[in-house]
Design an enzyme around this catalytic site. Structure first.
Site, PDB file in Angstrom:
ATOM      1  N   TYR A 144       0.238  -1.368  -0.041  1.00 46.27           N
ATOM      2  CA  TYR A 144      -0.033  -0.169  -0.176  1.00 46.27           C
ATOM      3  C   TYR A 144       0.523   1.203  -0.281  1.00 46.27           C
ATOM      4  CZ  TYR A 144      -3.265   3.162   1.749  1.00 46.27           C
ATOM      5  OH  TYR A 144      -4.139   3.889   1.791  1.00 46.27           O
ATOM      6  N   ASP A 239       9.176   3.092   0.146  1.00 47.12           N
ATOM      7  CA  ASP A 239       7.875   3.359   1.098  1.00 47.12           C
ATOM      8  C   ASP A 239       8.353   3.257   1.813  1.00 47.12           C
ATOM      9  OD1 ASP A 239       5.819   4.155   2.143  1.00 47.12           O
ATOM     10  OD2 ASP A 239       4.421   3.363   0.690  1.00 47.12           O
ATOM     11  N   LYS A 267       3.581   9.154   9.062  1.00 52.56           N
ATOM     12  CA  LYS A 267       3.405   8.248  10.305  1.00 52.56           C
ATOM     13  C   LYS A 267       4.490   8.853  10.846  1.00 52.56           C
ATOM     14  CE  LYS A 267       1.190   5.090   8.511  1.00 52.56           C
ATOM     15  NZ  LYS A 267       1.180   4.004   7.324  1.00 52.56           N
TER      16      LYS A 267
HETATM   17  C1  LIG Z   1      -0.001   4.860   5.429  1.00 52.54           C
HETATM   18  C2  LIG Z   1       0.781   4.348   4.727  1.00 52.54           C
HETATM   19  C3  LIG Z   1       0.908   5.167   3.477  1.00 52.54           C
HETATM   20  C4  LIG Z   1      -0.555   6.018   3.035  1.00 52.54           C
HETATM   21  O1  LIG Z   1      -0.445   7.139   4.232  1.00 52.54           O
HETATM   22  P1  LIG Z   1      -1.181   8.417   4.768  1.00 52.54           P
HETATM   23  O2  LIG Z   1      -0.546   9.030   5.913  1.00 52.54           O
HETATM   24  O3  LIG Z   1      -2.281   7.416   5.233  1.00 52.54           O
HETATM   25  O4  LIG Z   1      -1.583   8.747   3.634  1.00 52.54           O
HETATM   26  C5  LIG Z   1       1.709   5.183   2.665  1.00 52.54           C
HETATM   27  N1  LIG Z   1       2.428   3.838   2.602  1.00 52.54           N
HETATM   28  C6  LIG Z   1       2.783   2.935   3.687  1.00 52.54           C
HETATM   29  C7  LIG Z   1       3.387   1.827   3.404  1.00 52.54           C
HETATM   30  C8  LIG Z   1       1.938   3.271   4.758  1.00 52.54           C
HETATM   31  O5  LIG Z   1       1.998   2.649   5.592  1.00 52.54           O
END
Ligand SMILES: *Cc1c(COP(=O)(O)O)cnc(C)c1O
Length: 428
Positions: A144, A239, A267
């Site tokens: 994701y 990511d 995060k």
């Molecule tokens: C949470 C998450 C996102 C998205 O971040 P948001 O602040 O919710 O938009 C993207 N990549 C990873 C790996 C994530 O865990």
């Protein structure tokens, strides 16, 4: 009734907010039941609207790595708020957090702040496409990267194929530029490069997958991606929205010793306020506006409240040499405890863990990608989730999410969690 007030609040919320929530996983759709409405949180504990108390294993999906309402972060926000909350003009604070972040992260020398992980990943692929002058990206099934169009793509019929949109509203045009492969499968990536040797701008990957439960990369997987990118002139995007400032000061790049070309964050970086960022080397970042032509912007980007929360968080993490190993050993304690409880029971399971990310899949198969993660027994997971919830243990309400331990959790709290699991297991 234990969740009476939450249930009332949920019904109220549904009248004005789609599904009653502002982010879908909060709605408990996959596990059923009523989402818990939170009143407040402190340290490792959540307090809900009905007066129930929970040990928290999601930490707001990662950010609250030092526990809730962590004093230095709260103090920084309060102090900053008195001086004004947004200017639309630069502040010295932004340079201060940029310097500290770049000191902690390996391989990068420029960083741009945005407001969410979604924005960070969306901007990172634009930067990669603009830099390489290529259009396609490779992503992995089950990874994701936020909810922007290019990432809401899932497999068609074949294992390796053009993506098809996984949400209405994503156009086929967008989907055709996102190529898919299975996580931990280098062969598939390699054949995509064979097929499109000069069209792939970047590979984007969660260096440790956390959005299909926790799935660590197999030995050589990330190194293999690195070599393929070098061979074909593509960029490697890590990511690290989940793993950044959680697995190590320098995230997965540091822990696993593989260098990315662009890395995205969020995060933990915001200390609980809405912050994202993407970092890269100057050769790449020089293409970004206003230095270069690749556009990216944000009215509230680098917001002083968010930056002061993030700075306080990074300072706390940077000054504690033991934080990441302590978190890992707490998580290992949980893992060992759960395995003890399950020993000799007729319950197929796999526990994956790396550092302070962990998850349990109720399946016999080793869980290495989306397909194997999807083999988990959902019914059993739901009984497990609700059993633990009733015991006052708040776990992610989906088998496709990692747990995030926070440092406010004590070994006693973890023992308590293991004891709750012992009770719940008899119903599985
Ligand atoms: C949470 C998450 C996102 C998205 O971040 P948001 O602040 O919710 O938009 C993207 N990549 C990873 C790996 C994530 O865990």
């Amino acid at each position: 009734m234990r969740y009476q007030r939450s249930s009332t609040l949920f019904n109220e919320a549904q009248k004005s907010i789609p599904g009653g929530v502002n982010s879908p996983v909060r709605a408990f759709k996959s596990v059923g039941g009523t989402p818990v409405f939170v009143k407040k949180a402190k340290g490792a504990y959540l307090y809900d609207a009905d007066g129930n108390t929970y040990l928290d294993y999601i930490a707001s999906w990662g950010p609250m790595i030092l526990g809730h309402a962590y004093k230095p972060v709260i103090d920084a926000i309060k102090t900053r708020a008195d001086k004004g909350t947004s200017f639309g003009m630069p502040t010295a604070l932004e340079t201060e957090i940029a310097n500290l972040a770049l000191k902690m992260i390996p391989n990068m020398n420029k960083i741009r702040f945005v407001n969410s992980g979604t924005e960070a990943c969306m901007s990172a692929i634009r930067l990669a496409r603009g830099t390489t002058q290529r259009e396609k990206i490779i992503k992995f099934k089950g990874c994701y990267h936020g909810h922007s169009d290019a990432f809401l793509i899932q497999a068609g019929s074949g294992a390796v194929t053009f993506g098809s949109p996984s949400s209405p509203g994503v156009t086929r045009g967008t989907a055709k530029d996102t190529l898919l492969a299975d996580y931990n499968n280098l062969n598939e990536v390699s054949s995509l490069f064979n097929q499109f040797p000069e069209e792939i701008a970047a590979i984007i990957v969660e260096p440790v997958a956390g959005n299909m439960g926790c799935i660590p990369p197999k030995e050589g997987f990330l190194q293999g991606l690195r070599s393929l990118c070098d061979q074909y002139g593509s960029l490697l995007i890590f990511d690290e929205v989940m793993t950044g400032f959680r697995l190590a000061k320098g995230g997965a790049q540091e822990l696993l010793g593989v260098a990315a070309d662009i890395a995205t964050y969020g995060k933990v970086l915001g200390g609980g306020l809405p912050v994202g960022a993407f970092a890269a080397k100057s050769e790449i970042m020089k293409h970004l506006a206003p230095d270069g032509p690749i556009y990216q912007a944000g009215t509230l980007s680098g917001n002083p409240l968010a930056m002061s929360a993030g700075l306080a968080m990074l300072q706390a993490l940077d000054s504690d040499e033991e934080i990441f190993s302590r978190l890992a050993s707490k998580t290992e304690h949980l893992e060992i405890g759960f395995k003890e409880v399950l020993k000799g029971k007729d319950i197929p399971y796999h526990i994956n863990r790396l550092g302070s990310m962990i998850s349990i899949h109720f399946t016999e198969e080793e869980v290495v990608d989306f397909e194997t993660a999807a083999l988990g027994n959902n019914e059993r997971f739901n009984i497990y989730f609700h059993g633990m919830l009733d015991e006052g243990i708040y776990l992610p309400p989906s088998a496709f999410e990692s747990y995030f331990l926070n440092d406010a959790l004590t070994f006693e709290d973890i023992e308590k969690t293991i004891n709750s699991f012992r009770k719940v297991v008899s119903n599985l």
